[in-house]
Design a protein around this motif. Structure first.
Motif, PDB file in Angstrom:
ATOM      1  N   ARG A   1      -0.161  35.748  75.287  1.00 27.69           N
ATOM      2  CA  ARG A   1      -0.800  36.743  76.164  1.00 27.69           C
ATOM      3  C   ARG A   1      -0.760  38.146  75.571  1.00 27.69           C
TER       4      ARG A   1
ATOM      5  N   ARG B   1      -0.141  22.639  82.826  1.00 30.61           N
ATOM      6  CA  ARG B   1      -0.485  23.675  83.801  1.00 30.61           C
ATOM      7  C   ARG B   1      -0.466  25.051  83.143  1.00 30.61           C
ATOM      8  N   THR B   2       0.507  25.274  82.271  1.00 26.38           N
ATOM      9  CA  THR B   2       0.567  26.546  81.544  1.00 26.38           C
ATOM     10  C   THR B   2      -0.654  26.717  80.658  1.00 26.38           C
ATOM     11  N   LEU B   3      -1.061  25.636  79.981  1.00 26.47           N
ATOM     12  CA  LEU B   3      -2.241  25.704  79.139  1.00 26.47           C
ATOM     13  C   LEU B   3      -3.470  26.071  79.955  1.00 26.47           C
TER      14      LEU B   3
ATOM     15  N   GLU C   1       6.288  21.492  75.538  1.00 24.23           N
ATOM     16  CA  GLU C   1       6.980  22.650  76.091  1.00 24.23           C
ATOM     17  C   GLU C   1       6.811  23.889  75.235  1.00 24.23           C
TER      18      GLU C   1
ATOM     19  N   ALA D   1       4.146  20.553  83.633  1.00 22.70           N
ATOM     20  CA  ALA D   1       4.336  22.002  83.509  1.00 22.70           C
ATOM     21  C   ALA D   1       3.656  22.572  82.271  1.00 22.70           C
ATOM     22  N   ALA D   2       3.747  21.887  81.136  1.00 27.21           N
ATOM     23  CA  ALA D   2       3.142  22.402  79.906  1.00 27.21           C
ATOM     24  C   ALA D   2       1.626  22.468  80.038  1.00 27.21           C
TER      25      ALA D   2
ATOM     26  N   ARG E   1       4.622  26.423  76.854  1.00 25.30           N
ATOM     27  CA  ARG E   1       5.282  27.315  77.823  1.00 25.30           C
ATOM     28  C   ARG E   1       6.110  28.368  77.103  1.00 25.30           C
ATOM     29  N   ASP E   2       6.817  27.962  76.063  1.00 27.52           N
ATOM     30  CA  ASP E   2       7.662  28.906  75.340  1.00 27.52           C
ATOM     31  C   ASP E   2       6.849  30.042  74.721  1.00 27.52           C
TER      32      ASP E   2
ATOM     33  N   ALA F   1       3.812  31.103  75.687  1.00 28.53           N
ATOM     34  CA  ALA F   1       2.823  31.731  76.566  1.00 28.53           C
ATOM     35  C   ALA F   1       2.932  33.253  76.594  1.00 28.53           C
TER      36      ALA F   1
ATOM     37  N   GLU G   1      -3.521  27.704  82.738  1.00 30.98           N
ATOM     38  CA  GLU G   1      -3.373  29.104  83.149  1.00 30.98           C
ATOM     39  C   GLU G   1      -3.747  30.047  82.013  1.00 30.98           C
ATOM     40  N   LEU G   2      -3.354  29.719  80.804  1.00 28.33           N
ATOM     41  CA  LEU G   2      -3.691  30.554  79.651  1.00 28.33           C
ATOM     42  C   LEU G   2      -5.207  30.672  79.478  1.00 28.33           C
TER      43      LEU G   2
END
Length: 286
Positions: free
Chosen positions: A165, A191-193, A155, A188-189, A158-159, A161, A195-196
Motif C-alpha cells: 500500500r 481476503r487481503t488480496l 500469508e 484470510a490471505a 497479509r505480511d 500488505a 482488499e488490496l
C-alpha cells in the motif's frame, strides 16, 4: 492486422482467442553455455531458451509475451534481454535488480522493453530480500514508470500488505498470491488480496493455477473468478512456462483452455489477454 477473434483451429484451446493475446508471465532459461545460471540459485532448470518459448507461443496462438526474470538467473538479466531484443515488438520484460545494477544497465533495460522489477518472498527460493535493497530498487525505477512484481505465498500477502500500500507505484502480485485453496475464497490471505485490489495501482496475475492444485485444476477456478470480478481491468494471465520447480508436467494448452471457466465472456478475455497487458506494458496497437 485487424481486431477480433481468431477462429478455432486444430490444437486450439476450444474458444476464440483474441488477436494480440499475451502470455504475461513466462520465462527463458539459458542456454547455460551462453547465459550461466546464478551461483546462488536454489534450483537448476533445464535450458529453455527463447526459441523454445517462441515455439510454444506459436502452438498456443499467443502473439505477445512478458518475459519475467527467474531466480535461477538472479540479477543477471542477459537471457531475458536477449529474448526481448530478438522480438522487440511483441515482447516486454520484468527484471531482477540489486544495488550493483548500474543506471546505465537500467537504461539499456528500458530501451529493450523492460517495464518492471520483481522480488521473490518465497522461502524455498531464498525467502524475503533485504528490505533496504527492495526499497532502494523501487525508488530507482519509479521515475522510469516501471512497476513492482511480487512473488508471495499465502500469508505473505497479509505480511506484505502494508508495504504494498505504501509503495507509490503500480504493483503486480504473481500467481493469485499462491494462496492455499483448502482455505477457500474466504481465507484470510485471499481476503487481503481482494482488499488490496481496491487500490487502482494494484494488479494480479490469474496464473499459477497448476501450483495451487492438480489437473483438472477446478479447485483454483473460484479464486480466479473472484479476482476477475474484483478488478477486471487489472488482471493478467500467463502460462508460467516452463513451470520451474513443479514436479508434475503441465500442458499449457490445457491451462489456456481453462480461461472460459473463469472469464466466460469474450469481453472478459479481451481485457485479460489483450487490453490489460497492453495498458501495463505499453504494447503498440499494430
Amino acid at each position: 492486422m485487424s481486431d477480433g477473434d481468431h477462429g478455432a483451429a486444430p490444437g486450439a484451446p476450444g474458444f476464440p482467442l483474441p488477436r494480440r493475446a499475451c502470455d504475461a508471465h513466462c520465462h527463458v532459461f539459458g542456454p547455460a553455455d551462453r547465459f550461466p545460471y546464478a551461483a546462488s540459485r536454489r534450483y537448476t532448470p533445464e535450458d529453455r531458451p527463447k526459441e523454445v518459448l517462441a515455439a510454444l507461443h506459436a502452438r498456443l496462438g499467443l502473439e505477445r509475451a512478458v518475459i519475467v526474470q527467474a531466480s535461477c538467473h538472479g540479477t543477471d538479466n542477459r537471457a531475458m534481454l536477449d529474448a526481448l531484443r530478438w522480438a522487440p515488438e511483441r515482447c516486454r520484460g520484468v527484471a531482477m535488480i540489486d544495488d550493483e545494477t548500474s543506471d546505465a544497465e537500467l537504461g539499456e533495460m528500458q530501451a529493450a522493453g523492460v517495464r518492471g522489477i520483481r522480488f521473490n518472498f518465497i522461502g524455498s527460493l531464498g525467502g524475503a530480500p533485504d528490505m533496504a535493497v527492495f526499497h532502494r530498487a523501487a525508488d530507482r525505477v519509479r521515475d522510469l514508470g516501471w512497476h513492482m512484481v511480487l512473488q508471495l505465498q499465502g500469508e505473505g500477502v497479509r505480511d506484505m500488505a502494508p508495504v504494498i500500500r505504501d509503495l507509490r507505484m503500480p504493483v503486480v502480485i504473481d500467481h493469485m498470491g499462491r494462496v492455499d485453496p483448502a482455505q477457500g475464497t474466504g481465507g484470510a490471505a485471499f481476503r487481503t488480496l481482494l482488499e488490496l485490489l481496491g487500490d487502482p495501482r494494484i494488479w494480479v496475475k490469474l496464473s499459477g493455477i497448476e501450483r495451487m492444485c492438480r489437473a483438472p485444476f477446478t479447485a483454483a477456478l473460484p479464486f480466479a473468478r473472484a479476482l476477475l470480478r474484483a478488478a477486471p481491468d487489472r488482471v493478467l494471465w500467463g502460462t508460467d512456462f516452463p513451470h520451474p520447480n513443479l514436479a508434475t508436467p503441465v500442458d499449457e494448452m490445457e491451462l489456456l483452455s481453462l480461461l472460459p471457466a473463469f472469464a466466460p465472456e469474450p469481453a472478459d478475455r479481451q481485457r485479460l489477454l489483450v487490453d490489460n497487458p497492453a495498458a501495463l506494458y505499453g504494447f503498440g496497437t499494430g
